[in-house]
Design a protein around this motif. Structure first.
Motif, PDB file in Angstrom:
ATOM      1  N   LEU A 294       0.822  -1.208   0.000  1.00 57.74           N
ATOM      2  CA  LEU A 294       0.000   0.000   0.000  1.00 57.74           C
ATOM      3  C   LEU A 294       0.854   1.256   0.000  1.00 57.74           C
ATOM      4  CD1 LEU A 294      -2.868  -0.984   2.469  1.00 57.74           C
ATOM      5  CD2 LEU A 294      -2.913  -0.972  -0.032  1.00 57.74           C
ATOM      6  N   ASP A 295       1.950   1.227   0.726  1.00 59.21           N
ATOM      7  CA  ASP A 295       2.837   2.386   0.772  1.00 59.21           C
ATOM      8  C   ASP A 295       3.499   2.622  -0.584  1.00 59.21           C
ATOM      9  OD1 ASP A 295       4.123   4.525   2.263  1.00 59.21           O
ATOM     10  OD2 ASP A 295       5.963   3.335   2.090  1.00 59.21           O
ATOM     11  N   ALA A 296       3.925   1.558  -1.234  1.00 58.01           N
ATOM     12  CA  ALA A 296       4.591   1.693  -2.533  1.00 58.01           C
ATOM     13  C   ALA A 296       3.635   2.157  -3.627  1.00 58.01           C
ATOM     14  CB  ALA A 296       5.219   0.352  -2.928  1.00 58.01           C
ATOM     15  N   ARG A 297       2.396   1.707  -3.568  1.00 52.66           N
ATOM     16  CA  ARG A 297       1.418   2.051  -4.609  1.00 52.66           C
ATOM     17  C   ARG A 297       0.562   3.258  -4.243  1.00 52.66           C
ATOM     18  NH1 ARG A 297      -1.178  -3.274  -7.261  1.00 52.66           N
ATOM     19  NH2 ARG A 297       0.743  -4.413  -7.645  1.00 52.66           N
ATOM     20  N   GLN A 298       0.702   3.771  -3.063  1.00 54.53           N
ATOM     21  CA  GLN A 298      -0.107   4.867  -2.546  1.00 54.53           C
ATOM     22  C   GLN A 298      -1.522   4.416  -2.202  1.00 54.53           C
ATOM     23  OE1 GLN A 298       1.420   7.803  -1.782  1.00 54.53           O
ATOM     24  NE2 GLN A 298       3.223   6.728  -2.494  1.00 54.53           N
ATOM     25  N   ALA A 299      -2.107   3.536  -3.007  1.00 57.73           N
ATOM     26  CA  ALA A 299      -3.442   3.000  -2.735  1.00 57.73           C
ATOM     27  C   ALA A 299      -3.728   1.894  -3.731  1.00 57.73           C
ATOM     28  CB  ALA A 299      -4.502   4.083  -2.854  1.00 57.73           C
ATOM     29  N   CYS A 300      -4.543   0.940  -3.337  1.00 56.35           N
ATOM     30  CA  CYS A 300      -4.988  -0.093  -4.268  1.00 56.35           C
ATOM     31  C   CYS A 300      -6.200  -0.821  -3.708  1.00 56.35           C
ATOM     32  CB  CYS A 300      -3.873  -1.073  -4.626  1.00 56.35           C
ATOM     33  SG  CYS A 300      -3.104  -1.932  -3.286  1.00 56.35           S
ATOM     34  N   VAL A 301      -6.874  -1.562  -4.579  1.00 55.92           N
ATOM     35  CA  VAL A 301      -8.059  -2.307  -4.171  1.00 55.92           C
ATOM     36  C   VAL A 301      -7.643  -3.690  -3.684  1.00 55.92           C
ATOM     37  CG1 VAL A 301      -9.620  -1.035  -5.691  1.00 55.92           C
ATOM     38  CG2 VAL A 301      -8.502  -3.112  -6.525  1.00 55.92           C
ATOM     39  N   THR A 302      -8.557  -4.367  -3.014  1.00 57.08           N
ATOM     40  CA  THR A 302      -8.284  -5.668  -2.422  1.00 57.08           C
ATOM     41  C   THR A 302      -7.720  -6.653  -3.442  1.00 57.08           C
ATOM     42  OG1 THR A 302     -10.114  -5.306  -0.888  1.00 57.08           O
ATOM     43  CG2 THR A 302      -9.292  -7.542  -1.060  1.00 57.08           C
ATOM     44  N   GLY A 303      -8.295  -6.684  -4.623  1.00 53.95           N
ATOM     45  CA  GLY A 303      -7.841  -7.612  -5.659  1.00 53.95           C
ATOM     46  C   GLY A 303      -6.378  -7.429  -6.021  1.00 53.95           C
TER      47      GLY A 303
ATOM     48  N   ASN B  98      -2.835   4.763   6.461  1.00 52.65           N
ATOM     49  CA  ASN B  98      -3.298   5.884   7.268  1.00 52.65           C
ATOM     50  C   ASN B  98      -2.057   6.548   7.851  1.00 52.65           C
ATOM     51  OD1 ASN B  98      -4.413   7.666   9.069  1.00 52.65           O
ATOM     52  ND2 ASN B  98      -5.597   6.154  10.187  1.00 52.65           N
ATOM     53  N   ALA B  99      -1.719   7.737   7.381  1.00 54.96           N
ATOM     54  CA  ALA B  99      -0.469   8.399   7.777  1.00 54.96           C
ATOM     55  C   ALA B  99      -0.355   8.600   9.278  1.00 54.96           C
ATOM     56  CB  ALA B  99      -0.345   9.738   7.057  1.00 54.96           C
ATOM     57  N   SER B 100      -1.462   8.783   9.965  1.00 55.14           N
ATOM     58  CA  SER B 100      -1.376   9.022  11.407  1.00 55.14           C
ATOM     59  C   SER B 100      -1.115   7.739  12.193  1.00 55.14           C
ATOM     60  CB  SER B 100      -2.650   9.695  11.919  1.00 55.14           C
ATOM     61  OG  SER B 100      -3.762   8.847  11.738  1.00 55.14           O
ATOM     62  N   GLY B 101      -1.408   6.573  11.614  1.00 54.99           N
ATOM     63  CA  GLY B 101      -1.161   5.312  12.311  1.00 54.99           C
ATOM     64  C   GLY B 101       0.310   5.075  12.633  1.00 54.99           C
TER      65      GLY B 101
ATOM     66  N   ILE C  63      -4.385   1.446   8.347  1.00 54.45           N
ATOM     67  CA  ILE C  63      -4.811   1.722   6.973  1.00 54.45           C
ATOM     68  C   ILE C  63      -6.227   2.281   7.006  1.00 54.45           C
ATOM     69  CG2 ILE C  63      -3.340  -0.080   5.988  1.00 54.45           C
ATOM     70  CD1 ILE C  63      -5.896  -1.759   5.561  1.00 54.45           C
ATOM     71  N   GLN C  64      -6.641   2.824   5.881  1.00 58.03           N
ATOM     72  CA  GLN C  64      -8.019   3.299   5.761  1.00 58.03           C
ATOM     73  C   GLN C  64      -8.543   2.871   4.398  1.00 58.03           C
ATOM     74  OE1 GLN C  64      -7.371   7.382   6.645  1.00 58.03           O
ATOM     75  NE2 GLN C  64      -6.750   7.916   4.578  1.00 58.03           N
ATOM     76  N   GLY C  65      -9.846   2.694   4.324  1.00 59.02           N
ATOM     77  CA  GLY C  65     -10.463   2.247   3.088  1.00 59.02           C
ATOM     78  C   GLY C  65     -11.557   3.197   2.643  1.00 59.02           C
TER      79      GLY C  65
END
Length: 106
Positions: free
Chosen positions: A36-45, A85-88, A71-73
């Protein structure tokens, strides 16, 4: 040397820190965070393909990371788009309440 103590109200409580630590205690969840960090965001699949795990397994890991605040969705139609989630992770860095004072024994 002046000791600096962070106000308690600004720090996560011990229960929140324990949930984050528990969430990070599984290698698949660490890998999910890296993806998630490398891609900035992605879907479950996308995470399923990247990890090579069953969709239900990935969904469970995502749920644990989300409940821990790491994380956040965002729901988009039939898919959920996840990101870190940057604050996590910042809470983990600042999660201690200040310098530990040693107790001398006599």
């Amino acid at each position: 040397m002046v000791e600096r103590w962070a106000p308690v109200a600004q720090l996560p409580d011990d229960v929140d820190l324990a949930m984050m630590a528990k969430a990070l205690a599984h290698p698949a969840r660490l890998r999910i965070l890296r993806v998630l960090d490398a891609r900035q965001a992605c879907v479950t699949g996308d995470v399923v393909v990247e990890l090579g795990l069953a969709q239900s397994t990935v969904s469970e890991h995502l749920r644990i990371l989300r409940e821990a605040g790491l994380i956040q969705g965002e729901i988009r139609g039939t898919r959920t788009r996840y990101c870190v989630n940057a604050s996590g992770p910042r809470c983990l860095k600042g999660g201690h309440r200040g310098p530990v004072k040693s107790i001398s024994r006599r």
